[in-house]
Scaffold this motif. Structure first.
Motif, PDB file in Angstrom:
ATOM      1  N   THR A   1     -45.254 -13.108 -15.274  1.00 64.43           N
ATOM      2  CA  THR A   1     -46.517 -14.672 -16.217  1.00 64.43           C
ATOM      3  C   THR A   1     -47.352 -14.173 -16.807  1.00 64.43           C
ATOM      4  O   THR A   1     -47.512 -14.218 -18.691  1.00 64.43           O
ATOM      5  CB  THR A   1     -46.292 -15.751 -15.128  1.00 64.43           C
ATOM      6  OG1 THR A   1     -45.225 -16.526 -14.797  1.00 64.43           O
ATOM      7  CG2 THR A   1     -47.183 -17.200 -16.297  1.00 64.43           C
ATOM      8  N   TYR A   2     -48.142 -13.161 -16.587  1.00 63.49           N
ATOM      9  CA  TYR A   2     -49.167 -12.946 -16.633  1.00 63.49           C
ATOM     10  C   TYR A   2     -48.891 -11.981 -18.374  1.00 63.49           C
ATOM     11  O   TYR A   2     -49.674 -11.703 -19.152  1.00 63.49           O
ATOM     12  CB  TYR A   2     -50.121 -11.445 -15.842  1.00 63.49           C
ATOM     13  CG  TYR A   2     -50.900 -12.200 -14.465  1.00 63.49           C
ATOM     14  CD1 TYR A   2     -51.370 -13.610 -14.958  1.00 63.49           C
ATOM     15  CD2 TYR A   2     -50.444 -12.236 -13.994  1.00 63.49           C
ATOM     16  CE1 TYR A   2     -52.118 -14.919 -14.540  1.00 63.49           C
ATOM     17  CE2 TYR A   2     -51.169 -12.545 -12.956  1.00 63.49           C
ATOM     18  CZ  TYR A   2     -51.810 -13.925 -12.390  1.00 63.49           C
ATOM     19  OH  TYR A   2     -52.932 -14.267 -11.723  1.00 63.49           O
ATOM     20  N   VAL A   3     -48.288 -10.286 -17.839  1.00 60.79           N
ATOM     21  CA  VAL A   3     -47.398 -10.109 -18.775  1.00 60.79           C
ATOM     22  C   VAL A   3     -46.782 -10.979 -19.656  1.00 60.79           C
ATOM     23  O   VAL A   3     -46.929 -10.768 -21.385  1.00 60.79           O
ATOM     24  CB  VAL A   3     -46.119  -9.122 -18.352  1.00 60.79           C
ATOM     25  CG1 VAL A   3     -45.663  -8.283 -19.158  1.00 60.79           C
ATOM     26  CG2 VAL A   3     -46.524  -8.677 -17.804  1.00 60.79           C
TER      27      VAL A   3
ATOM     28  N   LYS B   1     -40.087 -20.233 -25.514  1.00 62.96           N
ATOM     29  CA  LYS B   1     -40.623 -19.059 -25.699  1.00 62.96           C
ATOM     30  C   LYS B   1     -41.014 -18.901 -24.324  1.00 62.96           C
ATOM     31  O   LYS B   1     -41.468 -17.689 -24.037  1.00 62.96           O
ATOM     32  CB  LYS B   1     -42.092 -19.508 -26.486  1.00 62.96           C
ATOM     33  CG  LYS B   1     -41.961 -19.477 -27.721  1.00 62.96           C
ATOM     34  CD  LYS B   1     -43.205 -20.599 -28.626  1.00 62.96           C
ATOM     35  CE  LYS B   1     -42.679 -20.846 -30.162  1.00 62.96           C
ATOM     36  NZ  LYS B   1     -43.837 -21.745 -30.750  1.00 62.96           N
ATOM     37  N   GLU B   2     -40.742 -19.962 -23.707  1.00 64.40           N
ATOM     38  CA  GLU B   2     -41.483 -19.249 -21.590  1.00 64.40           C
ATOM     39  C   GLU B   2     -40.702 -18.607 -21.155  1.00 64.40           C
ATOM     40  O   GLU B   2     -40.790 -17.375 -20.491  1.00 64.40           O
ATOM     41  CB  GLU B   2     -41.764 -20.506 -21.329  1.00 64.40           C
ATOM     42  CG  GLU B   2     -42.996 -20.496 -20.980  1.00 64.40           C
ATOM     43  CD  GLU B   2     -43.165 -22.374 -20.146  1.00 64.40           C
ATOM     44  OE1 GLU B   2     -42.421 -22.052 -19.740  1.00 64.40           O
ATOM     45  OE2 GLU B   2     -43.751 -22.969 -20.438  1.00 64.40           O
ATOM     46  N   LEU B   3     -39.396 -18.815 -21.661  1.00 64.09           N
ATOM     47  CA  LEU B   3     -37.819 -17.868 -20.878  1.00 64.09           C
ATOM     48  C   LEU B   3     -38.085 -16.431 -22.003  1.00 64.09           C
ATOM     49  O   LEU B   3     -36.854 -15.670 -21.518  1.00 64.09           O
ATOM     50  CB  LEU B   3     -37.315 -18.595 -21.075  1.00 64.09           C
ATOM     51  CG  LEU B   3     -37.194 -19.675 -20.369  1.00 64.09           C
ATOM     52  CD1 LEU B   3     -35.492 -20.724 -20.381  1.00 64.09           C
ATOM     53  CD2 LEU B   3     -37.154 -19.376 -19.026  1.00 64.09           C
ATOM     54  N   ILE B   4     -38.807 -16.170 -22.128  1.00 65.99           N
ATOM     55  CA  ILE B   4     -38.505 -14.726 -23.542  1.00 65.99           C
ATOM     56  C   ILE B   4     -38.707 -13.371 -22.663  1.00 65.99           C
ATOM     57  O   ILE B   4     -37.759 -12.846 -22.169  1.00 65.99           O
ATOM     58  CB  ILE B   4     -38.864 -14.417 -24.376  1.00 65.99           C
ATOM     59  CG1 ILE B   4     -39.224 -15.672 -25.494  1.00 65.99           C
ATOM     60  CG2 ILE B   4     -39.351 -12.841 -25.392  1.00 65.99           C
ATOM     61  CD1 ILE B   4     -40.019 -15.333 -27.115  1.00 65.99           C
ATOM     62  N   LEU B   5     -39.413 -13.457 -21.661  1.00 69.69           N
ATOM     63  CA  LEU B   5     -39.226 -12.287 -21.010  1.00 69.69           C
ATOM     64  C   LEU B   5     -38.693 -12.355 -19.635  1.00 69.69           C
ATOM     65  O   LEU B   5     -37.896 -11.506 -20.003  1.00 69.69           O
ATOM     66  CB  LEU B   5     -40.503 -12.371 -20.350  1.00 69.69           C
ATOM     67  CG  LEU B   5     -41.443 -11.713 -19.513  1.00 69.69           C
ATOM     68  CD1 LEU B   5     -41.229  -9.655 -19.930  1.00 69.69           C
ATOM     69  CD2 LEU B   5     -42.383 -11.459 -18.725  1.00 69.69           C
TER      70      LEU B   5
END
Lengths: 194, 170
Positions: free
Chosen positions: A177-179, B7-11
């Motif tokens: 989450t931080y990244v 957008k939250e799931l991109i990573l």
């Protein structure tokens, strides 16, 4: 036989070296430093953007590790422990720098960049590298502490999320989450370079 | 899935953390939503852009300088310990010295005062003898000078009552 001994020495893990260093074997500590000092110097540099003092601070990190070698717990990975100490030192240094504001912008520009053979490089490339370096540093500096540490450790130190979580003292999910949050903020801050 | 969720799931998508259905939904949304697609691309671009901040090259003498520093700091440490160790020895020896000095002063004082007392007593005795002799000579002179008034009464002094009775009887 000597080759075998030296080979087995090079194969020694960080933990084994630390255990030897714990008994007062300085050669083991030298080997540990040889393995990690470049990473630590660069880690410190990402926090300070001050190449002149990065090595001094990195030495301070190793000095702290050396002084507390007796307290080393073999359960923890050496690099985790090392980066934990380095992170604490960097955060303290950054805070004291922010208070003092002793490094002027010119001085910072002068100290920015690598120690490579800058004479042989194209001056425009060098200028761009310095500019982008300073922009990235400023963008990272504006992030909250944990996001900044998480991004630096993941991106520049290539540490796995598990280890970053241990360094920061949070869960793997929190690191991600931080990244992610940091990355989203960086898009805004570095938009002109994208 | 809405744009915020994407957008939250991109990573998580980039890390391969999404399950198959979420992954398909994510990819479908990116194809349909231009804004999210740009955001996704920018997310990767910014991550790659960070590579442009190059590493610093370290000096070769890092490790020898480190050991020099350790030696210097150890010496400093030893000096500090020496100072305290010496301080302790100095304090003990100084204390013993002071105690000895006090004892010496005390003994000398006693001896000197004792000696002074002896000298005083001898002098006092000779003075006393002189005074007694002087007193005797004065007494003698006085008695002789008073002889014109009659014999010197050398009786012991009487109490007032006896004197009164004597006067009555006389």
């Amino acid at each position: 036989m000597q080759t075998f001994v030296s080979l087995s020495r090079t194969m020694e893990s960080d933990i084994e070296l630390m255990l030897r260093a714990k008994t007062g074997d300085d050669s083991a500590f030298t080997e540990l430093m040889r393995r990690h000092y470049k990473g630590v110097v660069n880690y410190v540099y990402r926090f300070t953007n001050d190449r002149a003092n990065s090595e001094d601070l990195a030495q301070e990190v190793f000095l702290r590790v050396y002084r507390s070698v007796k307290r080393y717990n073999p359960q923890a990975k050496f690099s985790t422990w090392l980066y934990k100490i380095a992170t604490n030192l960097c955060i303290t240094e950054v805070k004291s720098r922010n208070k003092k504001q002793s490094v002027s912008l010119d001085e910072m520009q002068e100290n920015t960049g690598d120690l490579g053979d800058s004479k042989s490089e194209d001056p425009s490339d060098l200028t761009f590298r310095r500019e982008i370096g300073t922009a990235i540093f400023e963008a990272l500096r504006s992030l909250p502490e944990r996001e900044r540490v998480a991004i630096i450790l993941c991106k520049y130190q290539d540490l796995p999320y598990e280890e970053v979580a241990e360094v920061i003292g949070c869960t793997i999910g929190a690191v991600k989450t931080y990244v992610h949050r940091g990355r989203m903020k960086l898009i805004e801050k570095l938009k002109t370079y994208l | 899935m809405g744009c915020e969720k994407i957008k939250e799931l991109i990573l998580h998508y980039s890390e391969g953390d999404l399950n198959q259905s979420d992954k398909l939904e994510f990819e479908k949304h990116l194809k349909e939503c231009k804004e999210c697609n740009i955001y996704f691309e920018q997310s990767h671009k910014v991550w790659n852009l960070l590579d442009n901040w190059h590493t610093v090259q370290t000096k070769n003498d890092f490790i020898p300088r480190f050991w020099d520093r350790v030696t210097t700091e150890d010496k400093k440490k030893v000096n500090v310990f020496d100072f305290f160790r010496n301080l302790r020895v100095n304090l003990v020896s100084g204390g013993v010295g002071v105690i000895i000095l006090i004892l010496v002063v005390f003994l000398v004082n006693i001896l000197v005062s004792h000696r002074e007392n002896i000298v005083f007593t001898e002098e006092d005795r000779s003075d006393e003898e002189l005074l007694i002799e002087f007193d005797r000579s004065i007494t003698k002179e006085t008695a002789e000078s008073l002889e014109i008034y009659g014999p010197w009464d050398v009786r012991e002094p009487q109490s007032n009552d006896e004197e009164i009775e004597e006067n009555k009887g006389g």
